[in-house]
Design an enzyme around this catalytic site. Structure first.
Site, PDB file in Angstrom:
ATOM      1  N   ARG A   1      -4.111  56.542  60.424  1.00 31.19           N
ATOM      2  CA  ARG A   1      -3.427  55.646  58.865  1.00 31.19           C
ATOM      3  C   ARG A   1      -3.512  56.157  57.519  1.00 31.19           C
ATOM      4  NH1 ARG A   1      -5.012  50.538  56.573  1.00 31.19           N
ATOM      5  NH2 ARG A   1      -2.402  49.536  55.598  1.00 31.19           N
TER       6      ARG A   1
ATOM      7  N   HIS B   1      -0.697  57.912  55.442  1.00 29.90           N
ATOM      8  CA  HIS B   1      -1.234  57.401  53.783  1.00 29.90           C
ATOM      9  C   HIS B   1      -0.743  58.484  53.133  1.00 29.90           C
ATOM     10  CE1 HIS B   1      -1.446  52.151  53.925  1.00 29.90           C
ATOM     11  NE2 HIS B   1      -0.466  53.297  55.557  1.00 29.90           N
TER      12      HIS B   1
ATOM     13  N   VAL C   1       2.341  60.529  50.465  1.00 34.97           N
ATOM     14  CA  VAL C   1       2.511  60.245  49.223  1.00 34.97           C
ATOM     15  C   VAL C   1       2.866  61.791  48.478  1.00 34.97           C
ATOM     16  CG1 VAL C   1       1.572  59.200  47.305  1.00 34.97           C
ATOM     17  CG2 VAL C   1       1.739  57.953  49.451  1.00 34.97           C
TER      18      VAL C   1
ATOM     19  N   GLY D   1       2.321  64.357  50.041  1.00 35.47           N
ATOM     20  CA  GLY D   1       2.066  65.676  50.889  1.00 35.47           C
ATOM     21  C   GLY D   1       0.316  65.396  51.880  1.00 35.47           C
TER      22      GLY D   1
ATOM     23  N   ASN E   1      -3.246  50.152  50.033  1.00 32.17           N
ATOM     24  CA  ASN E   1      -4.388  51.043  50.842  1.00 32.17           C
ATOM     25  C   ASN E   1      -5.730  50.597  50.831  1.00 32.17           C
ATOM     26  OD1 ASN E   1      -2.792  53.279  51.774  1.00 32.17           O
ATOM     27  ND2 ASN E   1      -3.293  54.356  49.392  1.00 32.17           N
TER      28      ASN E   1
ATOM     29  N   HIS F   1       0.874  52.584  66.495  1.00 30.02           N
ATOM     30  CA  HIS F   1       0.084  51.573  65.854  1.00 30.02           C
ATOM     31  C   HIS F   1       0.369  50.854  67.361  1.00 30.02           C
ATOM     32  CE1 HIS F   1       2.767  50.361  62.337  1.00 30.02           C
ATOM     33  NE2 HIS F   1       2.181  50.584  61.819  1.00 30.02           N
TER      34      HIS F   1
ATOM     35  N   ASP G   1      -1.626  46.217  69.446  1.00 31.72           N
ATOM     36  CA  ASP G   1      -0.825  45.752  70.471  1.00 31.72           C
ATOM     37  C   ASP G   1      -2.125  45.464  71.372  1.00 31.72           C
ATOM     38  OD1 ASP G   1      -2.483  47.772  71.255  1.00 31.72           O
ATOM     39  OD2 ASP G   1      -0.953  49.508  71.652  1.00 31.72           O
TER      40      ASP G   1
ATOM     41  N   THR H   1      -3.928  46.474  73.533  1.00 34.82           N
ATOM     42  CA  THR H   1      -4.762  47.515  73.531  1.00 34.82           C
ATOM     43  C   THR H   1      -4.974  48.364  72.659  1.00 34.82           C
ATOM     44  OG1 THR H   1      -3.331  49.428  74.949  1.00 34.82           O
ATOM     45  CG2 THR H   1      -4.416  47.273  76.364  1.00 34.82           C
TER      46      THR H   1
END
Length: 322
Positions: free
Chosen positions: A65, A69, A73, A75, A97, A194, A246, A248
């Site tokens: 993540r 992120h 923003v 690059g 964030n 995700h 999810d 798992t």
């Protein structure tokens, strides 16, 4: 399911093909930049990620993540790693964030690399490599990371407002990806990230506890909605409460897509992938074939990782060079 060797072979082919098609900042990236100047670079990053994951199963999702992120923003320039100063609130303290974590993994890898080859490996490259390792060590695909990114000197919390949020519609998501040179297919594929991680109740509370003027989100399976209400009661204030993205959530697999098809997509932005015929078809493909998802994910991560970046190699990932 594809063998590890087959997945790696596919990733190598993807990497070679993308050398020809990636534009912008990716033209400056290389497969062997550190081969002579810092041959142990990738091994040092992998060691830092492996050590952290052995102690904390949430590290993999945090690193993936964080890379997303960062790239979305300014690059892929490591600007998300910069600390706020007395005069500037940095990206990591922007609203989307504040839940990012595992920055220490990048710090540890950087310290090891500065001892091995000072001033050579950028923080942005470390983050790109760490995200790849986090996926691979969680059972997902691997790919050859192009290196040579530079670290940015600007990090502004206000700019994080451009990050796609958990309630984004399909059109909002599509516009966010297209504005960065990424396709609608990349949107579906990268949303598959995700499969790792956790969402706080605030990210989906309105889907299970609507106000009096609304009904519960009809796209949710009733049994799934009931389980979410047990995890996140109305007016919940527990900061740690929430749900895995999810079933798992510590393993990189295609469960995300299978749950989405069954009315068990956690976020409204996940459900948005089922609102368009083309994206529904990709969801169905990746739900049916983990191998197809893994191949596509490696390719999309290479495309995202090629977004333009900064202009220096920081000595410390938390602050710009003086």
């Amino acid at each position: 399911m594809a063998s590890a060797a087959g997945i790696m072979e596919a990733a190598l082919l993807v990497a070679a093909a993308l050398l020809l098609v990636l534009g912008g900042g990716a033209e400056a990236l290389s497969l062997d930049l550190y081969e002579e100047r810092c041959p142990e670079a990738e091994a040092a990053v992998t060691a830092a990620v492996r050590q952290a994951m052995a102690k904390d199963r949430t590290v993999a999702a945090g690193l993936l993540r964080m890379h997303f992120h960062d790239c979305f923003v300014r690059g892929c320039d490591g600007s998300v790693l910069l600390d706020s100063t007395a005069s500037v609130t940095a990206e990591k303290d922007g609203p989307p964030n504040v839940s990012l974590h595992a920055f220490y993994v990048i710090d540890n890898a950087k310290a090891a690399l500065e001892a091995l080859c000072p001033g050579v490996v950028s923080c942005a490259d470390i983050l790109a490599l760490a995200a790849r390792d986090a996926v691979a060590l969680s059972g997902g695909p691997s790919w050859v990371v192009h290196v040579g990114r530079r670290d940015g000197r600007v990090s502004l919390a206000a700019e994080t407002s451009t990050l796609p949020g958990p309630r984004a519609s399909f059109e909002q998501l599509k516009q966010a990806f297209h504005a960065r040179g990424l396709s609608t297919k990349d949107l579906v594929v990268l949303s598959g990230g995700h499969t790792l991680g956790f969402a706080h109740c605030s990210s989906f509370q309105d889907r299970i506890h609507p106000d009096k003027a609304q009904q519960q989100d009809p796209s949710l399976s009733p049994s799934f909605a009931a389980s979410l209400r047990r995890a996140c009661p109305a007016n919940n204030t527990a900061r740690a409460a929430g749900s895995g993205l999810d079933a798992t959530s510590a393993a990189f697999d295609n469960t995300y897509y299978r749950m989405l098809q069954g009315g068990r997509g956690l976020l409204a932005s996940d459900e948005a992938l089922l609102t368009h015929p083309k994206t529904r078809a990709w969801v169905a493909l990746y739900a049916a074939s983990q191998e197809a998802f893994f191949r596509a994910f490696a390719k999309s991560m290479l495309r995202m990782g090629g977004l333009n970046g900064g202009d220096e190699v920081r000595a410390n990932c938390r602050r710009v060079n003086q």
